[in-house]
Design an enzyme around this catalytic site. Structure first.
Site, short mmCIF file in Angstrom:
data_model
loop_
_atom_site.label_atom_id
_atom_site.label_comp_id
_atom_site.label_asym_id
_atom_site.label_seq_id
_atom_site.Cartn_x
_atom_site.Cartn_y
_atom_site.Cartn_z
N ASN A 1 -10.04 12.13 -39.01
CA ASN A 1 -8.72 12.11 -38.76
C ASN A 1 -8.16 11.61 -39.90
O ASN A 1 -8.01 10.22 -39.60
CB ASN A 1 -8.65 11.74 -37.47
CG ASN A 1 -7.16 11.71 -36.86
OD1 ASN A 1 -6.28 12.07 -37.79
ND2 ASN A 1 -6.84 11.58 -35.65
N ARG B 1 -9.04 17.06 -38.79
CA ARG B 1 -8.01 17.27 -38.21
C ARG B 1 -6.87 17.49 -39.09
O ARG B 1 -6.61 16.82 -40.13
CB ARG B 1 -7.59 15.92 -37.30
CG ARG B 1 -6.07 16.03 -36.67
CD ARG B 1 -5.61 14.87 -35.89
NE ARG B 1 -4.32 15.07 -35.34
CZ ARG B 1 -3.30 14.29 -35.36
NH1 ARG B 1 -3.69 13.11 -35.82
NH2 ARG B 1 -2.22 14.27 -34.80
N HIS C 1 0.21 18.08 -31.30
CA HIS C 1 -1.05 17.49 -30.32
C HIS C 1 -1.80 18.75 -29.64
O HIS C 1 -2.24 18.56 -28.68
CB HIS C 1 -0.41 16.81 -28.96
CG HIS C 1 0.37 15.44 -29.49
ND1 HIS C 1 1.47 14.98 -28.73
CD2 HIS C 1 -0.14 14.51 -30.31
CE1 HIS C 1 1.76 13.84 -29.38
NE2 HIS C 1 0.84 13.65 -30.21
N GLY D 1 3.18 8.88 -29.80
CA GLY D 1 3.97 10.14 -29.96
C GLY D 1 3.69 10.75 -28.35
O GLY D 1 2.62 10.40 -27.70
N ARG E 1 10.33 7.45 -31.59
CA ARG E 1 11.03 8.53 -31.76
C ARG E 1 11.86 9.03 -30.60
O ARG E 1 11.56 8.95 -29.42
CB ARG E 1 10.21 9.76 -32.08
CG ARG E 1 9.20 9.70 -33.31
CD ARG E 1 8.53 11.05 -33.43
NE ARG E 1 7.18 10.74 -34.37
CZ ARG E 1 6.19 11.15 -34.03
NH1 ARG E 1 5.78 11.71 -32.87
NH2 ARG E 1 5.04 10.99 -34.86
N MET F 1 4.06 0.45 -23.46
CA MET F 1 4.39 0.44 -21.89
C MET F 1 4.18 -0.72 -21.36
O MET F 1 4.66 -1.03 -20.15
CB MET F 1 3.98 1.91 -21.62
CG MET F 1 4.47 2.13 -20.16
SD MET F 1 6.25 2.11 -20.11
CE MET F 1 6.82 3.84 -21.18
N GLU G 1 -9.64 14.15 -28.54
CA GLU G 1 -9.39 15.12 -29.40
C GLU G 1 -10.40 15.30 -30.59
O GLU G 1 -10.86 16.24 -30.87
CB GLU G 1 -8.20 14.45 -30.03
CG GLU G 1 -6.72 14.82 -29.42
CD GLU G 1 -5.74 13.95 -29.70
OE1 GLU G 1 -5.75 12.83 -29.85
OE2 GLU G 1 -4.86 14.78 -30.53
P1 ADP Z 1 -1.46 7.24 -30.20
O1 ADP Z 1 -0.08 8.05 -29.91
O2 ADP Z 1 -1.10 6.38 -31.24
O3 ADP Z 1 -2.92 8.27 -30.46
P2 ADP Z 1 -2.29 6.43 -27.67
O4 ADP Z 1 -2.41 7.64 -27.06
O5 ADP Z 1 -3.33 5.65 -28.09
O6 ADP Z 1 -1.49 6.35 -29.00
O7 ADP Z 1 -1.34 5.51 -26.93
C1 ADP Z 1 -0.66 4.26 -27.23
C2 ADP Z 1 0.29 3.84 -26.13
O8 ADP Z 1 -0.41 3.81 -24.83
C3 ADP Z 1 0.75 2.36 -26.34
O9 ADP Z 1 1.70 2.32 -27.19
C4 ADP Z 1 0.95 1.78 -24.84
O10 ADP Z 1 2.36 2.13 -24.80
C5 ADP Z 1 0.13 2.80 -24.25
N1 ADP Z 1 -0.70 2.00 -23.12
C6 ADP Z 1 -2.15 1.71 -23.39
N2 ADP Z 1 -2.71 1.17 -22.81
C7 ADP Z 1 -1.96 0.95 -21.81
C8 ADP Z 1 -1.88 0.33 -20.44
N3 ADP Z 1 -3.04 -0.12 -19.82
N4 ADP Z 1 -0.83 0.54 -19.63
C9 ADP Z 1 0.32 1.20 -19.99
N5 ADP Z 1 0.49 1.74 -21.26
C10 ADP Z 1 -0.76 1.57 -22.12
#
Ligand code: ADP
Length: 409
Positions: A19, A101, A190, A222, A251, A293, A394
């Site tokens: 990726n 990917r 996605h 995203g 975004r 988050m 993925e």
């Molecule tokens: P990407 O789009 O970079 O692949 P991910 O699917 O890994 O992202 O998601 C990343 C986001 O997930 C972080 O920015 C955060 O907001 C959220 N996140 C990760 N762990 C937690 C958690 N335990 N509780 C709430 N939000 C989380």
């Protein structure tokens, strides 16, 4: 772990998944005979003064190294050297293929595709539609090919799952000739995650994917939603680019397109300024300064008003899309939450489904608060619409699609 003579006798069942992002390369080596993950790794900060390489073999300790890595080609060479040190190099006879990917497959690539010169040329032709991603993906493919020219290379496209979205949902209502000349339409992204999660959701319900309608909410940094009817994607929230749709980490998601005209005319912002504003300084970070988050919820709990507003804007947009996709599907069997936020944030899942009991959508607070890394239901027993948390994978899906293609010959 080193390849042995007896290894060589067995049919190749391993797939290296690559990726190549805009400034990173992630890789995983999977064995499709048993689904085992033999190694994972990451090269970050490519092109910066010091890059970071982290390689984690299943059998052994993780290795971390800081060194300059000039470009994606060098990153992949470094990753290949780490794999080779564990006897898992690209020349291993047990390796069946490399699965790449690729972000943008346009309208042509509706399925995983074995790479040849024509395919490379077509991915190149799509660079204007994904200027940050497709060039990195191309370098990854070319480097892997050079490292072992005999090894099949397979491109798995982020857009492919969405190529079934019907024309009335993929078309923007703008002048047709202009749209067609510049390939302006909804492509969606996605897709690998939406495909995997919609299928896993059907499995969780104990039903065949062809029998169920699912709304998938992929909420990572995203974020995108899709409506999947009987295993076929019929609508998705990202558009020409990943900017459209849900509120994301940085975004904006949907805005009135005239916002761009207004900022250009009234604020004198350039196209690049507005690009940066909407892609990097908007969404959660634009609303409250944070895009994680966990941090936003911590601030909400402390009474922070900007964080509370950011959360509410995020959740409101999600509810709007759930309602819209309910209407698109007519009948919904399940709603699946996935990716970093979707898998981990109970407050987001609660807020995204709040007030929707009239549509048969409810979340059980105890089930919602429970944590587990496996697919699970969070709706109350017997509720009309199953609400589920389904961890995405993925890499596994790319490996599965890649192996299916090379295995059938
Ligand atoms: P990407 O789009 O970079 O692949 P991910 O699917 O890994 O992202 O998601 C990343 C986001 O997930 C972080 O920015 C955060 O907001 C959220 N996140 C990760 N762990 C937690 C958690 N335990 N509780 C709430 N939000 C989380």
């Amino acid at each position: 772990m080193t390849a042995t003579g007896s290894d060589r006798a067995s049919a190749p069942t391993r797939v290296l998944v690559l990726n190549s992002g805009s400034s990173s390369v992630k890789y995983q080596l999977l064995d499709m005979a048993d689904g085992a993950r033999l190694a994972t790794g990451l090269v970050e900060r490519i092109g910066e003064r010091s890059s970071l390489l982290r390689h984690t073999p299943a059998a052994g300790d993780a290795r971390t190294r800081e060194a300059p890595v000039a470009d994606h080609g060098a990153a992949l060479e470094a990753a290949a050297a780490e794999l080779a040190a564990d006897g898992l190099g690209l020349d291993s006879p047990r390796l069946a293929a490399v699965g790449h990917r690729v972000v943008h497959g346009g309208r042509r690539f509706t399925e995983p595709t074995r790479v040849d010169d024509d395919v490379l040329a077509e991915i190149e032709r799509l660079v204007p539609l994904a200027p940050l991603h497709n060039p990195a993906n191309l370098t990854g493919i070319r480097t892997a090919r050079a490292l072992n020219p005999r090894l099949p290379q397979v491109a798995v496209f982020d857009t492919a799952f969405h190529t079934t979205v019907p024309e009335h949902a993929a078309r923007y209502a703008i002048d047709v000739a202009t749209a067609d000349e510049h390939r302006v339409r909804r492509y969606g992204f996605h897709g690998t995650s939406h495909a995997y999660v919609s299928r896993r959701t059907a499995e969780l319900l104990g039903r065949d994917p062809s029998e169920v309608n699912v709304i998938v909410l992929h909420l990572g940094n995203g974020a995108s939603a899709s409506a999947v009817r009987g295993g076929v994607c019929v609508e998705t929230s990202m558009g020409l680019t990943p900017l459209e749709g849900l509120v994301m980490g940085t975004r904006s998601g949907d805005v009135d397109p005239a916002v761009i005209l207004h900022l250009s005319r009234v604020a004198g912002m350039s196209v690049d300024d507005i690009d940066t504003l909407l892609n990097k300084r908007s969404g959660l970070v634009g609303l409250c300064g944070d895009n994680d988050m966990r941090e936003i919820r911590r601030r909400v709990d402390e009474g922070d008003e900007a964080a509370a507003l950011a959360f509410d804007v995020y959740a409101h947009r999600l509810r709007k899309y759930v309602g819209a996709y309910y209407a698109v599907l007519g009948h919904v069997d399940a709603i699946a939450f996935t990716a970093g936020v979707g898998e981990n944030s109970a407050p987001v899942r609660e807020a995204a489904t709040a007030g929707l009991a009239g549509l048969g959508i409810e979340v059980d607070p105890v089930r919602n608060a429970a944590r587990a890394a496996v697919p699970r239901l969070i709706s109350p027993e017997g509720s009309r619409v199953a609400v589920a948390v389904v961890p995405t994978d993925e890499e596994l899906e790319i490996a599965r699609q890649t192996f299916a293609l090379v295995d059938e010959g």
